[in-house]
Every structure is written in structure tokens, then in C-alpha cells.
Design a protein around this motif. Structure first.
Motif, PDB file in Angstrom:
ATOM      1  N   ARG A   1       4.051   5.642   2.440  1.00 42.87           N
ATOM      2  CA  ARG A   1       4.484   6.899   2.336  1.00 42.87           C
ATOM      3  C   ARG A   1       4.469   7.503   3.942  1.00 42.87           C
ATOM      4  O   ARG A   1       5.353   8.261   4.171  1.00 42.87           O
ATOM      5  CB  ARG A   1       3.592   7.854   1.821  1.00 42.87           C
ATOM      6  CG  ARG A   1       3.794   8.928   1.798  1.00 42.87           C
ATOM      7  CD  ARG A   1       2.567  10.179   0.901  1.00 42.87           C
ATOM      8  NE  ARG A   1       2.648  11.421   1.066  1.00 42.87           N
ATOM      9  CZ  ARG A   1       2.759  12.376   2.302  1.00 42.87           C
ATOM     10  NH1 ARG A   1       2.181  11.931   3.604  1.00 42.87           N
ATOM     11  NH2 ARG A   1       2.839  14.295   2.563  1.00 42.87           N
ATOM     12  N   GLU A   2       3.538   6.732   4.499  1.00 42.69           N
ATOM     13  CA  GLU A   2       3.347   7.691   5.721  1.00 42.69           C
ATOM     14  C   GLU A   2       4.707   6.705   6.981  1.00 42.69           C
ATOM     15  O   GLU A   2       5.794   7.973   7.684  1.00 42.69           O
ATOM     16  CB  GLU A   2       2.407   6.435   6.863  1.00 42.69           C
ATOM     17  CG  GLU A   2       1.359   7.541   6.417  1.00 42.69           C
ATOM     18  CD  GLU A   2      -0.173   7.345   6.973  1.00 42.69           C
ATOM     19  OE1 GLU A   2      -0.018   6.259   7.878  1.00 42.69           O
ATOM     20  OE2 GLU A   2      -1.337   7.143   6.811  1.00 42.69           O
TER      21      GLU A   2
ATOM     22  N   ASP B   1       8.414  13.832   3.647  1.00 48.96           N
ATOM     23  CA  ASP B   1       8.625  12.967   1.770  1.00 48.96           C
ATOM     24  C   ASP B   1       9.125  13.068   0.793  1.00 48.96           C
ATOM     25  O   ASP B   1       9.069  12.217  -0.112  1.00 48.96           O
ATOM     26  CB  ASP B   1       6.415  12.676   1.494  1.00 48.96           C
ATOM     27  CG  ASP B   1       6.612  14.049   0.240  1.00 48.96           C
ATOM     28  OD1 ASP B   1       7.269  15.413   0.549  1.00 48.96           O
ATOM     29  OD2 ASP B   1       5.367  14.220  -0.216  1.00 48.96           O
TER      30      ASP B   1
ATOM     31  N   GLY C   1       1.094  -0.947   0.225  1.00 51.17           N
ATOM     32  CA  GLY C   1      -0.257   0.247   0.047  1.00 51.17           C
ATOM     33  C   GLY C   1       0.668   0.939  -0.026  1.00 51.17           C
ATOM     34  O   GLY C   1       1.739   1.429   0.394  1.00 51.17           O
ATOM     35  N   THR C   2       0.685   2.088  -1.004  1.00 49.22           N
ATOM     36  CA  THR C   2       1.591   3.437  -1.098  1.00 49.22           C
ATOM     37  C   THR C   2       0.787   3.920  -0.062  1.00 49.22           C
ATOM     38  O   THR C   2       2.278   4.677   0.519  1.00 49.22           O
ATOM     39  CB  THR C   2       1.275   3.663  -2.533  1.00 49.22           C
ATOM     40  OG1 THR C   2       1.269   3.148  -3.523  1.00 49.22           O
ATOM     41  CG2 THR C   2       2.485   5.476  -2.554  1.00 49.22           C
ATOM     42  N   SER C   3      -0.409   4.447   0.354  1.00 48.37           N
ATOM     43  CA  SER C   3      -0.318   5.477   1.592  1.00 48.37           C
ATOM     44  C   SER C   3       0.490   5.025   2.842  1.00 48.37           C
ATOM     45  O   SER C   3       1.313   6.072   3.791  1.00 48.37           O
ATOM     46  CB  SER C   3      -2.180   5.460   2.286  1.00 48.37           C
ATOM     47  OG  SER C   3      -2.291   4.455   2.182  1.00 48.37           O
ATOM     48  N   ARG C   4       0.303   3.684   3.212  1.00 46.45           N
ATOM     49  CA  ARG C   4       1.346   2.967   4.622  1.00 46.45           C
ATOM     50  C   ARG C   4       2.413   3.388   4.560  1.00 46.45           C
ATOM     51  O   ARG C   4       3.480   3.487   5.513  1.00 46.45           O
ATOM     52  CB  ARG C   4       0.750   1.593   4.649  1.00 46.45           C
ATOM     53  CG  ARG C   4      -0.230   1.576   5.096  1.00 46.45           C
ATOM     54  CD  ARG C   4      -0.895   0.229   6.106  1.00 46.45           C
ATOM     55  NE  ARG C   4       0.025  -0.130   7.407  1.00 46.45           N
ATOM     56  CZ  ARG C   4       0.430  -1.848   7.692  1.00 46.45           C
ATOM     57  NH1 ARG C   4      -0.088  -2.099   6.664  1.00 46.45           N
ATOM     58  NH2 ARG C   4       0.921  -0.891   8.858  1.00 46.45           N
TER      59      ARG C   4
END
Length: 519
Positions: A112-113, A122, A107-110
Motif C-alpha cells: 500500500r505504501e 491509495d 505484506g499488504t502495508s508495504r
């Protein structure tokens, strides 16, 4: 014993590459004999219950699959299941006294976080995405060539069609690019590790050995994924052995080849089995062994050996250890590749210490839990009780550190394991030793292998898991049309030491079969 005294092709070595070659040749109507030194096929790609009374099938040597082409799976009709890992990697760290880590998932969002939490912005994540996209473009263009006749260097460069990628991976030491692109030491080290698995080199090595190693670790399947073989690594070679036998090949285990005599047209292979010596005639001989073993069988001077540099540790746990990082679930952290002491500077420090023939003070390593993705390697009883398998692969531990008396070897191996566990324990809420299961005799379920152990057990020259230094996938010097040719027209190298060898790929076996069939 063999059914005949003469064969169209004799294959020396029943590892996965030898079985791939045997199946292709037998399906083409050739009479094929496979001679395997050990009492079973599979070589380094096997599964076994290695702890008495513990119903867990481990892959004691090779353990993940990336380079095995679907082309070979389809053409040989292999019944084989590879499962994706939901987590790519987890790299724990302690900064300002606070435990944390970088978790990279699908998952890209996790992801990135996690980058933002580690680095404060970022920026590194965006650079990582761009770098990863470049490796994927490279993979999509290079991987299909591995089962084609060798391209020239110029032809491969044209096929890649990306000058930035060409310069990054084929012209400049990888370390230069990593230092230009990434600012964070941990991120630099995370990327660099793919260049060091089984390869003892610096990020700035002028030979570009690290670049070649990196290439093979990021192009698998045209995407660079590292997949879990359901049933363990032995499921791969079991499927290949079944395909070979179904195609009509003969497989004789417990038969060690001792000599190959050839005039370039016909050959004779002498072997030892059941305490007696025998021989068979062959039109062609395909050797699924190292270039050193090939030279010895032919009576030629052996080539120089590139020493292996890894520690392999197999474990069964009665529970996964907890982490000091409160944000990360151990079931996620260990499902991917768990990196320990693999920051950029840490890796280089460990390498320099090993070059000076000193044990690294903080040995870098990576771990992976097969059973989190594929619980079938455990009995239902162990799985329901929370047991897990765990594999550890240590870097920068070259053969030279272990050479000497048996007592010296064992003492060095024990001390290296102690230091490696100490580094791992820095990131755990409990010592890993407390989580080890016990076998039927009450002993901890742990098996440790040095490069010297691997040389003795599997015949890997210098303990090198690739049979030698990896090379770029193009024709150079006397490489031949397929990269498997030798000084004799009817003797071919089908093991990991061929051009485009290394890893569990079947590619040298496929290419040797194509060369034998004149394609």
C-alpha cells in the motif's frame, strides 16, 4: 534401443507432459515406451550448466512453476519442492526526474505504501486489491476444472458464478477493463503483462488472445502464484523421469520419431536412432509435440502457426547491480519479477513498432533472479562470493523481425539485446554488462535466444512457447472429451498445443493419459 517391438502406448517426446502421461499409463499396467529426440528428457523444462567453468545450473527455457497441479504431484508421488517468492514484483520508474518504483510484496502495508508513493493516494491500491481478489476467485473455480473432462462454455460460466468476472475475462478485451479500473499508466501495464507473456497481441485485440493468456497466468494452483522449483526447472522433469522409470515405462533418448501410421485401431511409429531407422507397433500413440509436428508425423497438412514473440536471455552475475531507486534493495527487486519498459502505453508502442516489422525502440522485458530464492543452483563457492543467476524475458519481439539470412538474424538479435540492456540500465546505478560473470574462456556469461533460435533448438513452431495460440478451457468444435483428441481414435496430443496446454503444467499429459485409459 526399445526392449520390445510392440507396446500398449508409445509416447513421442520426453518433455514433462510426455513423462506425466507415461507415468500414469505405466502405473495403470500399460507397456509404455517414450521416444525422445534429444539426448536427455525434459524438453524445455531442464536445468544445465551452460557456461564453461561456471558452477551454476540455469533453467535456460522455462523457469517458474504455477500451473502444475498438486493433484499430479500427489498421484505420481513426485519428490519435488516448490518455494514461494517473498516478492511478487518490482517495477522501476522515473517521474519528475526522480527514480522510484512499485514494489509488491506479500505484506499488504508495504505494498500500500508503495502504491501511495507512486500515485499520490491509495485509490489505485484499493482497485488493485479488488481486481486481484476477483482473479483469485476466478482461479479457485477454474483451476480444478483443468484436470477434469472439458466443461462446456455454459457449464464453466455457471461454475464461475460471477458475471462481472465472466465479462471481464471471457467476453471483453482486457484493455477495456484495465482502462476503466486503473488510472495510472504503470499500474495498467503491470497488470497487462500477464496477458502478453508469449502472446503477441494488443490489450484490445478482438480475438481475446490476450485474455486467454492472462487467464492461464493468474489461475495457477487456484491462487495464481508463480513458484520457484528448488534445484531449477530440471528438478521437475528429473522427478518425473524417475517416476516414469519406477512405474515401468521405458525411455529411449536420441530417438526421433519420423512417422506415425495408424488406422485408428493400431499404429506403427517409425523413428531414427543411432543413424538407423526402426519402428515399433503401438495400440495408442501420445504425441508430446506441437500440432504442427503431429500433422507432419501423420502426413497431414500442417496447421497455421502463431509466431512466437519473445527474447530469452540467461545470465550469471558476479554481483547484483545497484538500483537508482534509493528505497529499494536489489535483493528484493530482483527476487520477484522486475518489470522494464512495461507501462501501458510503452507496451502498446512496442507492439505497434513490431507489427510494422521494426525493432521496438524501448523493448519491454522482465527479469527474475532464481538464486535469490533458491541458492542451491549455485555452487557453495559461487553463492558465498555473491554470484547470482538472472533470467530476462523480452516481450513483443515476434519471429518476423528475425527472419532472413543468418547474418540478419544475428544482427537483429544483437541490436535487440543492446536496446533491452539500455532500458534496464536506465534504472540501475551501474550497467548490467559490468556485473556479468566470466566463463572459463573469459567470455561474459550471457546466452540469448530469439524465437527462431527456440524453433531450431526445441522444435517450437514459429518459436511459440505455447506451441500455438492459447485457447479458453472449454469444449468447442471438435475438442473432444479431454481436449487432447485428434482425427484418429488411438492418437492423442499430450503437448502444450492441446486444449488447456501451455506452460509447465503436466495438465495435457494427465488429460491425454485419462483419455487413453478411457476415463
Amino acid at each position: 534401443m526399445p526392449l520390445h517391438t510392440s507396446y500398449d502406448a508409445v509416447i513421442v517426446g520426453g518433455g514433462h507432459n510426455g513423462l506425466v502421461a507415461a507415468t500414469y499409463l505405466a502405473r495403470a499396467g500399460r507397456r509404455v515406451l517414450v521416444l525422445e529426440r534429444l539426448g536427455h528428457t525434459g524438453g524445455a523444462a531442464v536445468s544445465a550448466r551452460i557456461f564453461p567453468g561456471v558452477a551454476a545450473r540455469l533453467s535456460p527455457y522455462a523457469y517458474l512453476v504455477s500451473l502444475f497441479p498438486q493433484k499430479i504431484v500427489r498421484e505420481l508421488g513426485l519428490r519435488l519442492t516448490l518455494r514461494k517468492r517473498v516478492v511478487s514484483s518490482y517495477t522501476p520508474t522515473v517521474r519528475s526526474g526522480r527514480p522510484g518504483g512499485l514494489l509488491i510484496t506479500g505484506g499488504t502495508s508495504r505494498t500500500r505504501e508503495a502504491f501511495v508513493r507512486l500515485t499520490g493516494s491509495d485509490r489505485e491500491f484499493q482497485v488493485w486489491l479488488e481486481f486481484h481478489a476477483m482473479t483469485q476467485r476466478l482461479a479457485s473455480r477454474v483451476f480444478p476444472t483443468l484436470t477434469e473432462p472439458l466443461p462446456s462454455r455454459a457449464a464453466l460460466r455457471a461454475r464461475i458464478g460471477d458475471e462481472t468476472a465472466w465479462q471481464t475475462f471471457f467476453e471483453r478485451p482486457l484493455g477495456e477493463t484495465l482502462e476503466e479500473c486503473f488510472q495510472d499508466d504503470l499500474v495498467r501495464g503491470l497488470v497487462l503483462t500477464d496477458a502478453l507473456i508469449g502472446t503477441f497481441a494488443s490489450a484490445h485485440d478482438s480475438s481475446l488472445r490476450q485474455n486467454a493468456c492472462f487467464l492461464y497466468h493468474v489461475i495457477g494452483g487456484g491462487k495464481g502464484d508463480w513458484d520457484v522449483p528448488v534445484g531449477g526447472m530440471g528438478a521437475v522433469t528429473d522427478a518425473l523421469a524417475a517416476a516414469s522409470l519406477s512405474a515401468g515405462a521405458e525411455i529411449v533418448t536420441g530417438a526421433e520419431a519420423t512417422e506415425i501410421g495408424t488406422d485408428g485401431q493400431r499404429a506403427e511409429v517409425t523413428y531414427r536412432a543411432a543413424n538407423r531407422e526402426a519402428s515399433v507397433a503401438a495400440g495408442q500413440v501420445l504425441v508430446n509435440a506441437s500440432p504442427r509436428t503431429l500433422a507432419e508425423l501423420l502426413g497431414n497438412p500442417p496447421p497455421a502457426v502463431a509466431e512466437g514473440a519473445q527474447l530469452k536471455v540467461n545470465m550469471v552475475l558476479h554481483r547484483l547491480p545497484g538500483l537508482r531507486d534509493p528505497r529499494t534493495d536489489p535483493r528484493e527487486a530482483f527476487a520477484g519479477t522486475f518489470h522494464v519498459a512495461e507501462g501501458y502505453r510503452e507496451l502498446e508502442t512496442a507492439r505497434r513498432e513490431a507489427v510494422a516489422a521494426r525493432l521496438p525502440r524501448r523493448p519491454p522485458s522482465e527479469l527474475y533472479c532464481h538464486s535469490l530464492t533458491d541458492p542451491t543452483v549455485l555452487s557453495p563457492e559461487l553463492a558465498s562470493a555473491g554470484y547470482q543467476t538472472l533470467t530476462l524475458f523480452g516481450l513483443h519481439t515476434p519471429l518476423r523481425l528475425f527472419q532472413g539470412s543468418p547474418e540478419h538474424h544475428d544482427a537483429v538479435r544483437d541490436e535487440l539485446l543492446r536496446r533491452t540492456f539500455a532500458e534496464l540500465d536506465r534504472h540501475l546505478s551501474e550497467p548490467i554488462a559490468d556485473c556479468l560473470a566470466r566463463d572459463a574462456h573469459g567470455r561474459p556469461c550471457i546466452e540469448v535466444s530469439s524465437p527462431l533460435d527456440l524453433e531450431r533448438e526445441l522444435g517450437l513452431p514459429g518459436g511459440n512457447i505455447f506451441h500455438g495460440a492459447l485457447t479458453f478451457p472449454w469444449a468447442e468444435g471438435a475438442a473432444g472429451r479431454w481436449g487432447v483428441e485428434t482425427g484418429y481414435a488411438n492418437v492423442l496430443l499430450c503437448g502444450a498445443g492441446a486444449v488447456r496446454g501451455g506452460g509447465v503444467s503436466g495438465i495435457p499429459g494427465h488429460n491425454a493419459a485419462m483419455a487413453a485409459l478411457g476415463r
